[in-house]
Design a protein around this motif. Sequence first.
Motif, short mmCIF file in Angstrom:
data_model
loop_
_atom_site.label_atom_id
_atom_site.label_comp_id
_atom_site.label_asym_id
_atom_site.label_seq_id
_atom_site.Cartn_x
_atom_site.Cartn_y
_atom_site.Cartn_z
N GLY A 40 0.81 -1.22 0.00
CA GLY A 40 0.00 0.00 0.00
C GLY A 40 0.85 1.27 0.00
O GLY A 40 2.06 1.26 -0.21
N GLY A 41 0.18 2.39 0.23
CA GLY A 41 0.87 3.67 0.35
C GLY A 41 1.52 4.12 -0.96
O GLY A 41 1.08 3.77 -2.06
N TRP A 42 2.59 4.88 -0.81
CA TRP A 42 3.24 5.44 -1.98
C TRP A 42 3.95 4.36 -2.82
O TRP A 42 4.08 4.51 -4.03
N ILE A 43 4.35 3.28 -2.15
CA ILE A 43 4.99 2.19 -2.90
C ILE A 43 3.97 1.54 -3.85
O ILE A 43 4.27 1.26 -5.01
N ASP A 44 2.76 1.33 -3.34
CA ASP A 44 1.69 0.78 -4.17
C ASP A 44 1.40 1.72 -5.34
O ASP A 44 1.25 1.27 -6.49
#
Length: 305
Positions: A130-134
Amino acid sequence: MTLAPETTAEPPAAAPGTELAEPPRSMLRRGWEVFSENKLALVAVGVLVLIIGFCFLGPLFYHSDTSVVDLSAVTKPPGAGHPLGTDNDGIDELGKMMVGGQTSLEIGLAAGSIAAIAGALYGAVSGFVGGWIDALMMRVIDSLMSFPLIFLLIYLSSVYGKSKGMLILEVGLTSWFGITRLVRGEALAIKVRDYVDASRMMGAGGTRIIFKHILPNTIGTTIVNTTFSIADAVFALSTLSYIGLGLQAPNNDLGGMLDVGTNYAGQGYWWMIYPPAVVIILIILSFNVIGDALRDAFESRLQKR
């Protein structure tokens, strides 16, 4: 003293309008019931079994040498000794189609499997993290999907070669983007479930959660889209071979046979065009129909409870 006759207690009668509940059926059985109701899918399975038997078992009964050029038998029409005629090199078309079908199916199955594995892993990791990596991982997928697949395959085939192994990698590693988006969507929903939270509280790491909970619960989506990926891989290979960027002689596949046949279309050599074209169409349609039926079978809303 007279003893009263012994009586056997009978179970109470069921209330009117009520029936004894049937034991719950397994998910596999419910899925098969839905799949078997799709008559077109059963026909597709039968057609696919026949094609696989024709390609892999046929050479055991019908012997022909597809590597020896026979100039005395060039472009012979169907007849005795050559049920589907011969090609421009005098090679028996029936035997050549068996070998070419083997190659097309092998590359299609291998490339589809690679696409399914790569797409499922990438999507599961992206959705779980999730988050910015996603967001970054999905933007990479969006960028790759913006390229027309056929142009990407033409470039890869021209630069990295046309061997069987390279074609499997080239087709497989350009076909997993759609599976990734679907698995990622399911991973986003699965990672917030109670049993995943409980597993995390018990000390399970991200790798264990992905392989123990997320991937097993997306197996339905992966299987369904694998069938579509196999059909796409067979079509992509046939397209590359048709434009001369597939396997090179003495190796051949169904697309390469179609390419050779179209060069002689104006001379009426129909037996060099229609048989391989029909087999290609049947393989692609069969996998697509089976994929549609599997999607219904894995969809819990359509399963009879």
